[in-house]
Design an enzyme around this catalytic site. Structure first.
Site, PDB file in Angstrom:
ATOM      1  N   ASP A  29      64.654  -1.109  27.265  1.00  0.00           N
ATOM      2  CA  ASP A  29      65.380  -0.869  26.012  1.00  0.00           C
ATOM      3  C   ASP A  29      64.871   0.451  25.418  1.00  0.00           C
ATOM      4  O   ASP A  29      63.663   0.665  25.342  1.00  0.00           O
ATOM      5  CB  ASP A  29      65.134  -2.038  25.047  1.00  0.00           C
ATOM      6  CG  ASP A  29      66.077  -2.025  23.870  1.00  0.00           C
ATOM      7  OD1 ASP A  29      66.818  -3.003  23.704  1.00  0.00           O
ATOM      8  OD2 ASP A  29      66.083  -1.034  23.114  1.00  0.00           O
ATOM      9  N   ILE A  30      65.793   1.340  25.033  1.00  0.00           N
ATOM     10  CA  ILE A  30      65.347   2.659  24.522  1.00  0.00           C
ATOM     11  C   ILE A  30      64.739   2.579  23.126  1.00  0.00           C
ATOM     12  O   ILE A  30      64.128   3.539  22.674  1.00  0.00           O
ATOM     13  CB  ILE A  30      66.458   3.754  24.469  1.00  0.00           C
ATOM     14  CG1 ILE A  30      67.773   3.200  23.991  1.00  0.00           C
ATOM     15  CG2 ILE A  30      66.539   4.544  25.743  1.00  0.00           C
ATOM     16  CD1 ILE A  30      68.657   4.315  23.443  1.00  0.00           C
ATOM     17  N   ASN A  85      71.785 -11.894  21.824  1.00  0.00           N
ATOM     18  CA  ASN A  85      72.462 -11.871  20.531  1.00  0.00           C
ATOM     19  C   ASN A  85      73.969 -12.049  20.687  1.00  0.00           C
ATOM     20  O   ASN A  85      74.555 -11.604  21.673  1.00  0.00           O
ATOM     21  CB  ASN A  85      72.173 -10.542  19.818  1.00  0.00           C
ATOM     22  CG  ASN A  85      70.739 -10.455  19.344  1.00  0.00           C
ATOM     23  OD1 ASN A  85      70.195 -11.430  18.832  1.00  0.00           O
ATOM     24  ND2 ASN A  85      70.114  -9.301  19.513  1.00  0.00           N
ATOM     25  N   GLN A  90      75.145  -8.883  17.671  1.00  0.00           N
ATOM     26  CA  GLN A  90      75.208  -8.169  18.955  1.00  0.00           C
ATOM     27  C   GLN A  90      75.794  -6.779  18.753  1.00  0.00           C
ATOM     28  O   GLN A  90      76.968  -6.633  18.397  1.00  0.00           O
ATOM     29  CB  GLN A  90      76.068  -8.969  19.952  1.00  0.00           C
ATOM     30  CG  GLN A  90      76.109  -8.357  21.338  1.00  0.00           C
ATOM     31  CD  GLN A  90      76.993  -9.152  22.294  1.00  0.00           C
ATOM     32  OE1 GLN A  90      77.735 -10.044  21.882  1.00  0.00           O
ATOM     33  NE2 GLN A  90      76.934  -8.829  23.568  1.00  0.00           N
ATOM     34  N   GLU A  91      74.947  -5.777  19.021  1.00  0.00           N
ATOM     35  CA  GLU A  91      75.383  -4.385  18.813  1.00  0.00           C
ATOM     36  C   GLU A  91      76.192  -3.885  20.014  1.00  0.00           C
ATOM     37  O   GLU A  91      77.245  -3.290  19.858  1.00  0.00           O
ATOM     38  CB  GLU A  91      74.114  -3.540  18.624  1.00  0.00           C
ATOM     39  CG  GLU A  91      74.333  -2.093  18.313  1.00  0.00           C
ATOM     40  CD  GLU A  91      73.052  -1.294  18.508  1.00  0.00           C
ATOM     41  OE1 GLU A  91      73.147  -0.150  18.969  1.00  0.00           O
ATOM     42  OE2 GLU A  91      71.970  -1.833  18.213  1.00  0.00           O
ATOM     43  N   HIS A  96      73.800  -9.015  27.492  1.00  0.00           N
ATOM     44  CA  HIS A  96      72.452  -8.553  27.876  1.00  0.00           C
ATOM     45  C   HIS A  96      71.418  -9.546  27.368  1.00  0.00           C
ATOM     46  O   HIS A  96      71.509 -10.052  26.253  1.00  0.00           O
ATOM     47  CB  HIS A  96      72.153  -7.140  27.362  1.00  0.00           C
ATOM     48  CG  HIS A  96      72.425  -6.929  25.914  1.00  0.00           C
ATOM     49  ND1 HIS A  96      73.695  -6.766  25.413  1.00  0.00           N
ATOM     50  CD2 HIS A  96      71.593  -6.847  24.848  1.00  0.00           C
ATOM     51  CE1 HIS A  96      73.632  -6.605  24.104  1.00  0.00           C
ATOM     52  NE2 HIS A  96      72.356  -6.660  23.737  1.00  0.00           N
ATOM     53  N   HIS A  98      67.612  -9.898  26.310  1.00  0.00           N
ATOM     54  CA  HIS A  98      66.400  -9.166  25.944  1.00  0.00           C
ATOM     55  C   HIS A  98      65.183  -9.950  26.435  1.00  0.00           C
ATOM     56  O   HIS A  98      65.089 -11.161  26.189  1.00  0.00           O
ATOM     57  CB  HIS A  98      66.237  -9.079  24.422  1.00  0.00           C
ATOM     58  CG  HIS A  98      67.280  -8.283  23.698  1.00  0.00           C
ATOM     59  ND1 HIS A  98      67.062  -6.995  23.274  1.00  0.00           N
ATOM     60  CD2 HIS A  98      68.528  -8.605  23.293  1.00  0.00           C
ATOM     61  CE1 HIS A  98      68.139  -6.563  22.625  1.00  0.00           C
ATOM     62  NE2 HIS A  98      69.049  -7.522  22.623  1.00  0.00           N
TER      63      HIS A  98
HETATM   64  P1  AMP Z   1      71.902  -6.113  20.694  1.00  0.00           P
HETATM   65  O1  AMP Z   1      71.715  -5.929  19.230  1.00  0.00           O
HETATM   66  O2  AMP Z   1      71.431  -7.428  21.199  1.00  0.00           O
HETATM   67  O3  AMP Z   1      73.310  -5.779  21.131  1.00  0.00           O
HETATM   68  O4  AMP Z   1      70.932  -5.058  21.366  1.00  0.00           O
HETATM   69  C1  AMP Z   1      71.348  -3.861  21.955  1.00  0.00           C
HETATM   70  C2  AMP Z   1      70.105  -3.182  22.479  1.00  0.00           C
HETATM   71  O5  AMP Z   1      70.500  -2.125  23.322  1.00  0.00           O
HETATM   72  C3  AMP Z   1      69.230  -2.564  21.370  1.00  0.00           C
HETATM   73  O6  AMP Z   1      67.930  -3.158  21.450  1.00  0.00           O
HETATM   74  C4  AMP Z   1      69.213  -1.084  21.707  1.00  0.00           C
HETATM   75  O7  AMP Z   1      67.968  -0.477  21.465  1.00  0.00           O
HETATM   76  C5  AMP Z   1      69.558  -1.091  23.192  1.00  0.00           C
HETATM   77  N1  AMP Z   1      70.184   0.143  23.686  1.00  0.00           N
HETATM   78  C6  AMP Z   1      71.202   0.826  23.123  1.00  0.00           C
HETATM   79  N2  AMP Z   1      71.519   1.895  23.880  1.00  0.00           N
HETATM   80  C7  AMP Z   1      70.687   1.877  24.946  1.00  0.00           C
HETATM   81  C8  AMP Z   1      70.503   2.723  26.082  1.00  0.00           C
HETATM   82  N3  AMP Z   1      71.259   3.814  26.284  1.00  0.00           N
HETATM   83  N4  AMP Z   1      69.524   2.403  26.966  1.00  0.00           N
HETATM   84  C9  AMP Z   1      68.747   1.322  26.765  1.00  0.00           C
HETATM   85  N5  AMP Z   1      68.884   0.476  25.726  1.00  0.00           N
HETATM   86  C10 AMP Z   1      69.826   0.755  24.824  1.00  0.00           C
END
Ligand code: AMP
Length: 122
Positions: A29-30, A85, A90-91, A96, A98
């Site tokens: 995760d970045i 999430n 969920q962003e 995915h 975590h």
């Molecule tokens: P969620 O809120 O569960 O959808 O989490 C999305 C996750 O994706 C967050 O923890 C972000 O930091 C991660 N994320 C977003 N863009 C990238 C990327 N390019 N590479 C790795 N992780 C990412």
């Protein structure tokens, strides 16, 4: 479809990939909550827990065990949280999981450094 994680799967966006097979991709995760925060994603696009196929869920489970072994070997965390999430939490709208390790001590390290240590143990 304009999906960030599909682009990562296709190699259109770079990632700190630790493991992949025909079904899944595991990468850092970045924006890690803790050192070694890993995301496990299916290579086929699903939204979340509601539509993911059982076959993929099993592959994600297997890969997550592999990643936890790798984290144990490399950083010896004191515990883990596994989170998927949904909805407004969920962003990124591509399933995915975590894997978030937990540590008893301070654990700030550069992503590049964390990646190199994990890669050395793969
Ligand atoms: P969620 O809120 O569960 O959808 O989490 C999305 C996750 O994706 C967050 O923890 C972000 O930091 C991660 N994320 C977003 N863009 C990238 C990327 N390019 N590479 C790795 N992780 C990412």
């Amino acid at each position: 479809m304009d999906c960030l994680f599909c682009k990562i799967i296709k190699g259109e966006i770079p990632s700190y990939t630790l493991y992949e097979n025909e079904y899944v991709l595991c990468f850092l995760d970045i924006n890690p909550v803790n050192k070694g925060h890993i995301l496990v994603i299916p290579k086929k696009h699903f939204l979340d827990n509601s539509d993911i196929e059982d076959e993929y869920l099993l592959k994600i489970h297997e890969a997550s065990k592999k990643m936890i072994e790798l984290l144990d070997k490399t950083f010896k965390p004191s515990g883990y949280r596994l989170i998927q999430n949904n909805g407004t939490l969920q962003e990124v709208k591509h399933y995915h999981l975590h894997i978030i390790p937990s540590y008893l001590e301070e654990n700030n390290e550069e992503l590049e450094e964390v990646y190199n240590k994990l890669k050395n143990n793969c």
